[in-house]
Write a protein that holds these residues in place. Structure first.
Motif, PDB file in Angstrom:
ATOM      1  N   ALA A   1      50.325  31.672  29.144  1.00  0.00           N
ATOM      2  CA  ALA A   1      50.937  32.942  29.932  1.00  0.00           C
ATOM      3  C   ALA A   1      50.806  34.273  29.140  1.00  0.00           C
ATOM      4  CB  ALA A   1      52.406  32.662  30.491  1.00  0.00           C
ATOM      5  N   THR A   2      51.358  33.886  27.744  1.00  0.00           N
ATOM      6  CA  THR A   2      51.417  34.976  26.846  1.00  0.00           C
ATOM      7  C   THR A   2      49.878  35.509  26.408  1.00  0.00           C
ATOM      8  OG1 THR A   2      53.200  34.145  25.677  1.00  0.00           O
ATOM      9  CG2 THR A   2      51.952  35.881  24.418  1.00  0.00           C
ATOM     10  N   TRP A   3      48.730  34.652  26.697  1.00  0.00           N
ATOM     11  CA  TRP A   3      47.587  34.926  25.958  1.00  0.00           C
ATOM     12  C   TRP A   3      46.903  35.583  27.289  1.00  0.00           C
ATOM     13  CZ3 TRP A   3      44.637  33.425  21.377  1.00  0.00           C
ATOM     14  CH2 TRP A   3      43.293  33.691  21.744  1.00  0.00           C
TER      15      TRP A   3
ATOM     16  N   THR B   1      45.827  39.480  26.198  1.00  0.00           N
ATOM     17  CA  THR B   1      44.246  39.638  26.243  1.00  0.00           C
ATOM     18  C   THR B   1      43.890  40.484  27.365  1.00  0.00           C
ATOM     19  OG1 THR B   1      44.129  37.245  25.207  1.00  0.00           O
ATOM     20  CG2 THR B   1      42.185  38.281  26.041  1.00  0.00           C
ATOM     21  N   HIS B   2      44.429  40.365  28.276  1.00  0.00           N
ATOM     22  CA  HIS B   2      44.071  41.233  29.385  1.00  0.00           C
ATOM     23  C   HIS B   2      44.802  42.676  29.801  1.00  0.00           C
ATOM     24  CE1 HIS B   2      40.705  38.346  30.318  1.00  0.00           C
ATOM     25  NE2 HIS B   2      41.736  37.261  30.220  1.00  0.00           N
ATOM     26  N   LYS B   3      45.915  42.943  28.908  1.00  0.00           N
ATOM     27  CA  LYS B   3      46.342  44.083  29.054  1.00  0.00           C
ATOM     28  C   LYS B   3      47.080  44.203  30.385  1.00  0.00           C
ATOM     29  CE  LYS B   3      43.067  46.123  25.937  1.00  0.00           C
ATOM     30  NZ  LYS B   3      42.007  47.126  25.948  1.00  0.00           N
ATOM     31  N   LEU B   4      48.104  43.236  30.675  1.00  0.00           N
ATOM     32  CA  LEU B   4      48.902  43.268  31.893  1.00  0.00           C
ATOM     33  C   LEU B   4      50.141  43.894  31.791  1.00  0.00           C
ATOM     34  CD1 LEU B   4      47.882  39.660  32.951  1.00  0.00           C
ATOM     35  CD2 LEU B   4      46.391  41.768  33.718  1.00  0.00           C
ATOM     36  N   TRP B   5      50.552  44.219  30.435  1.00  0.00           N
ATOM     37  CA  TRP B   5      51.756  44.832  30.300  1.00  0.00           C
ATOM     38  C   TRP B   5      51.916  46.207  30.673  1.00  0.00           C
ATOM     39  CZ3 TRP B   5      55.586  41.338  30.044  1.00  0.00           C
ATOM     40  CH2 TRP B   5      57.078  41.789  29.506  1.00  0.00           C
ATOM     41  N   GLU B   6      53.037  46.550  31.516  1.00  0.00           N
ATOM     42  CA  GLU B   6      52.903  48.194  31.814  1.00  0.00           C
ATOM     43  C   GLU B   6      53.342  48.902  30.651  1.00  0.00           C
ATOM     44  OE1 GLU B   6      52.727  50.864  35.216  1.00  0.00           O
ATOM     45  OE2 GLU B   6      52.068  48.796  34.878  1.00  0.00           O
ATOM     46  N   LYS B   7      52.731  50.009  30.477  1.00  0.00           N
ATOM     47  CA  LYS B   7      52.955  50.874  29.481  1.00  0.00           C
ATOM     48  C   LYS B   7      53.977  51.904  29.802  1.00  0.00           C
ATOM     49  CE  LYS B   7      48.876  49.663  27.000  1.00  0.00           C
ATOM     50  NZ  LYS B   7      47.441  50.370  26.411  1.00  0.00           N
TER      51      LYS B   7
ATOM     52  N   GLY C   1      39.778  33.620  28.083  1.00  0.00           N
ATOM     53  CA  GLY C   1      39.496  35.027  27.203  1.00  0.00           C
ATOM     54  C   GLY C   1      37.934  35.221  27.612  1.00  0.00           C
ATOM     55  N   LEU C   2      37.119  34.080  28.358  1.00  0.00           N
ATOM     56  CA  LEU C   2      36.006  34.526  28.682  1.00  0.00           C
ATOM     57  C   LEU C   2      35.980  35.178  30.017  1.00  0.00           C
ATOM     58  CD1 LEU C   2      34.385  30.935  27.849  1.00  0.00           C
ATOM     59  CD2 LEU C   2      34.287  33.047  26.519  1.00  0.00           C
ATOM     60  N   GLU C   3      37.010  35.505  30.862  1.00  0.00           N
ATOM     61  CA  GLU C   3      37.247  35.903  32.049  1.00  0.00           C
ATOM     62  C   GLU C   3      37.313  37.700  31.927  1.00  0.00           C
ATOM     63  OE1 GLU C   3      36.676  34.450  34.626  1.00  0.00           O
ATOM     64  OE2 GLU C   3      37.485  32.259  34.179  1.00  0.00           O
ATOM     65  N   ASP C   4      36.477  38.514  32.675  1.00  0.00           N
ATOM     66  CA  ASP C   4      36.778  39.653  32.390  1.00  0.00           C
ATOM     67  C   ASP C   4      38.101  40.173  33.025  1.00  0.00           C
ATOM     68  OD1 ASP C   4      36.540  40.357  35.260  1.00  0.00           O
ATOM     69  OD2 ASP C   4      34.327  39.764  35.151  1.00  0.00           O
ATOM     70  N   ASP C   5      38.504  41.381  32.778  1.00  0.00           N
ATOM     71  CA  ASP C   5      39.898  41.823  33.348  1.00  0.00           C
ATOM     72  C   ASP C   5      40.003  42.017  34.521  1.00  0.00           C
ATOM     73  OD1 ASP C   5      40.774  42.074  30.645  1.00  0.00           O
ATOM     74  OD2 ASP C   5      40.153  44.107  30.553  1.00  0.00           O
TER      75      ASP C   5
END
Length: 392
Positions: free
Chosen positions: A234-236, A240-246, A328-332
């Motif tokens: 879940a953390t990865w 990795t895919h920048k899912l955290w809201e800024k 990590g091989l998947e695109d965003d």
């Protein structure tokens, strides 16, 4: 006969609207003055790009006029809030024959039933029927868990608003946001992560070293292994895919916390579903492929179902940990489609495009505005073409 149009966002709201169209005619006939109702569905990707209740009401009114409906209600998975309180529904002031309901505010359980009850109240407002106590919307359990309040809105565009209380309503809103993301789709939405998890699990099932390690682990360490494997993947995925809201995209701190909490719960739930499915497959595979005598000779003792459960759990934990690396091989874009519904995936994609433009330099504002208007027009035409296949 009164005609009603349901203008929904694509994905989960469309499924809810489709369910409503089947049960609403009889339900409305029993509760409202009109003898018969005809229901038509429209999935509008343009309305799904709007970010406020007023904008959705405007888009819904355009659809009502286009199709000639008597009334129209937007069905959205946008989490609407007013003064930090979740909004369940808005009834138009400027557009007197339209309303909008927000599915996340209804919670994550029984969304179709609650949406039907809320829609009956919204239509009672639109048709001038003042009886709002007969549809189950104000049931005692609801009043205990997350009370619903009807109020006159101090706005030129909204006449009546249905909202929940701040604290209890926020918990229900969060569960509804997770439900709108349909987290179980994460299992099949990322083929790279799933392939890595399956391959590593097979290795774990065929390795005598893994058998021995699994047999030595006690209940506490087995449970800790499960938690660590799920937390790792879940953390990865989030990092990795920048899912955290800024903060730069959502100035409202509480709204940002809701987005991030729903993301974390969605990913954890999705990874949990992956773990359960993979565990069941590994348990079945170990029982079918590994002979008890072979397992006994490797472990040195009598063999029972507990040994197979421990083996399947160890292999699954290895697989989920490997799945984190495989993701990590998947695109965003693939991860967003797997983790979010249509609206939220589009919002996240727009944020990423903004970052990319900042890194490469902004195009001229006129070009951006022209491109946006062209996309809206294309989306509107596509939605209209699709409507002909979904109207009923």
């Amino acid at each position: 006969m009164a005609s009603l149009g349901l203008v929904s966002d694509p994905d989960f709201p469309s499924h809810v609207a489709d369910s409503l169209a089947e049960s609403l005619p009889r339900y409305l006939t029993e509760r409202l003055d009109e003898a018969e109702w005809s229901i038509e569905l429209v999935s509008d990707p343009v309305a799904a790009g709007r970010s406020s209740g007023k904008e959705i009401l405007d888009a819904t009114e355009r659809q009502r006029r286009l199709h000639g409906w008597d009334y129209a209600v937007g069905v959205t998975d946008l989490p609407l809030r007013q003064e930090k309180r979740p909004v369940l529904a808005d009834i138009g002031q400027e557009h007197e024959r339209v309303g909008v309901i927000s599915l996340p505010a209804l919670g994550g359980f029984q969304p179709q039933r609650r949406a039907r009850q809320l829609l009956a109240s919204v239509l009672a407002e639109l048709t001038g029927n003042d009886d709002r106590t007969d549809n189950g919307l104000y049931s005692p359990p609801t009043e205990v868990l997350a009370p619903i309040r009807r109020e006159r809105a101090s706005s030129d565009s909204i006449a009546v608003r249905y909202r929940s209380t701040r604290r209890r309503g926020r918990a229900r809103l969060l569960s509804g946001m997770v439900r709108s993301n349909t987290p179980w789709r994460l299992v099949l939405g990322m083929s790279g992560a799933l392939a890595a998890a399956l391959a590593t699990s097979v290795f774990g099932l065929t390795s005598s070293t893994v058998w021995q390690i699994a047999d030595m682990l006690g209940p506490f360490r087995r449970g800790l292994l499960v938690v660590l494997a799920v937390a790792l993947m879940a953390t990865w995925l989030i990092v990795t895919h920048k899912l955290w809201e800024k903060p730069r995209y959502t100035a409202d701190r509480e709204q940002r916390m809701l987005y991030n909490s729903s993301t974390a719960l969605t990913i954890v739930t999705g990874v949990g579903c992956l773990y359960v499915v993979l565990f069941a497959a590994n348990l079945a595979g170990s029982l079918f492929l590994i002979d008890p005598e072979l397992l006994s000779s490797s472990l040195g003792g009598s063999i029972g179902i507990g040994n197979y459960l421990g083996l399947a759990l160890a292999a699954t934990s290895m697989g989920v940990a490997a799945g984190a690396l495989g993701s990590g091989l998947e695109d965003d874009a693939t991860v967003r489609r797997a983790a979010y519904g249509y609206r939220e995936a589009q919002r996240r994609a727009n944020q990423q495009q903004t970052e990319q433009r900042e890194q490469t330099g902004y195009p001229d504002q006129a070009g951006v505005r022209q491109q946006t208007e062209q996309q809206d027009q294309n989306g509107s035409r596509e939605g209209t073409e699709q409507d002909s296949d979904t109207e009923r």
